[in-house]
Design an enzyme around this catalytic site. Structure first.
Site, mmCIF file in Angstrom:
data_model
loop_
_atom_site.group_PDB
_atom_site.id
_atom_site.type_symbol
_atom_site.label_atom_id
_atom_site.label_comp_id
_atom_site.label_asym_id
_atom_site.label_seq_id
_atom_site.Cartn_x
_atom_site.Cartn_y
_atom_site.Cartn_z
ATOM 1 N N ALA A 165 0.984 -6.617 5.248
ATOM 2 C CA ALA A 165 0.422 -7.349 4.109
ATOM 3 C C ALA A 165 0.544 -8.854 4.348
ATOM 4 C CB ALA A 165 1.153 -6.957 2.827
ATOM 5 N N GLY A 209 5.039 -5.966 6.072
ATOM 6 C CA GLY A 209 4.792 -6.887 7.179
ATOM 7 C C GLY A 209 3.299 -7.037 7.449
ATOM 8 N N GLY A 237 9.754 -0.160 4.381
ATOM 9 C CA GLY A 237 9.768 0.896 3.369
ATOM 10 C C GLY A 237 8.588 1.840 3.425
ATOM 11 N N GLY A 238 7.673 1.622 4.385
ATOM 12 C CA GLY A 238 6.474 2.460 4.428
ATOM 13 C C GLY A 238 5.398 1.956 3.488
ATOM 14 N N LYS A 251 0.838 -1.207 0.000
ATOM 15 C CA LYS A 251 0.000 0.000 0.000
ATOM 16 C C LYS A 251 0.866 1.247 0.000
ATOM 17 C CE LYS A 251 0.747 1.617 4.355
ATOM 18 N NZ LYS A 251 1.460 2.877 4.619
ATOM 19 N N ASP A 308 -2.431 -1.216 9.913
ATOM 20 C CA ASP A 308 -2.608 -1.265 8.458
ATOM 21 C C ASP A 308 -3.213 -2.583 7.972
ATOM 22 O OD1 ASP A 308 -1.340 1.192 8.310
ATOM 23 O OD2 ASP A 308 0.626 0.338 7.840
ATOM 24 N N VAL A 342 11.080 -4.103 2.420
ATOM 25 C CA VAL A 342 10.968 -4.240 3.875
ATOM 26 C C VAL A 342 11.227 -2.883 4.542
ATOM 27 C CG1 VAL A 342 11.967 -5.405 5.893
ATOM 28 C CG2 VAL A 342 11.729 -6.620 3.731
#
Ligand code: C5P
Length: 311
Positions: free
Chosen positions: A113, A111, A106-107, A18, A145, A104
């Site tokens: 997901a 994780g 990365g914003g 995302k 998230d 990884v």
């Protein structure tokens, strides 16, 4: 011969990354979380999570972005599977195999997901048919998230990011994702945001009319102009080179550029597929970033790609 009701021996789920098209951050709540108003947008970078019955709980990570991903109980996919097992009274362990292509730290919620994918995969493997609202409840326990990664598409969120609402969004968008070397820790970026704000009063977060209008129009230029992220200044403060990355992308023709979530990935919007290709080539050649990826959005949320239970 396999019976029509035979459970699948393994289930594979595909899940997108995302970006946040808009991220408005309020003052920290008593529990330490920040109230948000955000627009999530799922993009076509995917991880795949496969689960199968095993003698004991286990987790392995492979793929181009596997470096540094924990292979123990701290992995969000393991936490998600255990929570679902606990809530459904399941005692049979599974092995979770993650194939990582989402950068990884990365914003881009890689994780989270994997956690969403593990929930969908285990639900299918165990034949639970958990109602969506219950699955979202478990997802929210794992991370802010995670519920969005179940849903995908483009959606508004409030609370700490876990309360989702639909939004009218038209169009397909072409993104170029500039992945920087080294990750940023999400709590550190939120803390830096608070520090930079000091004692200034912070209004309650709310969606902006510019973003809502842009999404309704489906016009990439309007969306490019409306992209906004309250965490961007904090991410740049912790990683000053990000300012140069944003400048470079805009100079090379991006119609908008923004730090994704807590960073450090920068998401650039391109006018169309061809412009995205040109932009990706220029950014790669500039040597300002470690990796450059192209993706389109919106993308579907976590979905089963193999191991569908026969009916
Ligand atoms: O919910 P999740 O575990 O993904 O959040 C990771 C960290 O990010 C939290 O511990 C918190 O420091 C920060 N966070 C926040 N406000 C949010 C979401 C996350 O402060 N709305």
């Amino acid at each position: 011969m396999t019976s029509a009701m035979a459970p699948p021996s393994s289930v594979t789920v595909r899940v997108p990354a995302k970006i946040n098209l808009e991220l408005v951050v309020g003052a920290p709540r008593p529990d330490g979380y920040h109230p948000l108003s955000t627009v999530f947008h799922a993009v076509s970078l995917h991880d795949e999570v496969t689960v199968w019955p095993a003698d004991e709980w286990g987790l392995t990570v492979t793929g181009p972005q596997s470096l540094g991903v924990p292979e123990d109980g701290t992995n969000l996919a393991a936490r998600a599977a255990l929570l679902l097992a606990e809530s459904a009274g399941i005692t049979e362990p599974v092995h979770i195999a993650i194939r990582k292509d989402i950068p990884v730290a990365g914003g881009m919620a890689g994780g989270s997901a994997d956690a969403a994918a593990a929930l969908v995969a285990c639900d299918q493997l165990w034949g639970l048919g958990t109602p969506r609202v219950e699955l979202e409840h478990v997802a929210a326990e794992v991370g802010s998230d995670v519920p969005f990664l179940l849903t995908g598409g483009t959606a508004m969120a409030s609370g700490r990011g876990e309360v989702l609402a639909p939004v009218l969004a038209r169009g397909t968008y072409h993104w170029v994702l500039a992945v920087s070397e080294g990750g940023l820790s999400t709590p550190a970026v939120y803390a830096e945001c608070d520090r930079l704000r000091g004692d200034r009063p912070v209004p309650d977060p709310a969606p902006t009319p510019e973003m809502m209008t842009a999404l309704r129009s489906g016009d990439p230029r309007a969306l490019g102009a409306a992209l906004a992220n309250d965490l961007q200044a904090a991410a740049i403060s912790l990683m000053p080179a990000l300012a140069d990355v944003i400048d470079a992308g805009l100079e090379f023709g991006a119609i908008g550029g923004i730090v994704s979530g807590s960073g450090p990935t920068v998401a650039f919007l391109a006018e169309d597929n061809e412009s995205a290709l040109d932009l990706a080539v220029s950014l790669t050649a500039s040597g300002t970033v470690q990796d450059v990826r192209r993706a389109t959005g919106p993308a579907h949320g976590a979905h089963v790609v193999s191991g569908v239970r026969a009916r």
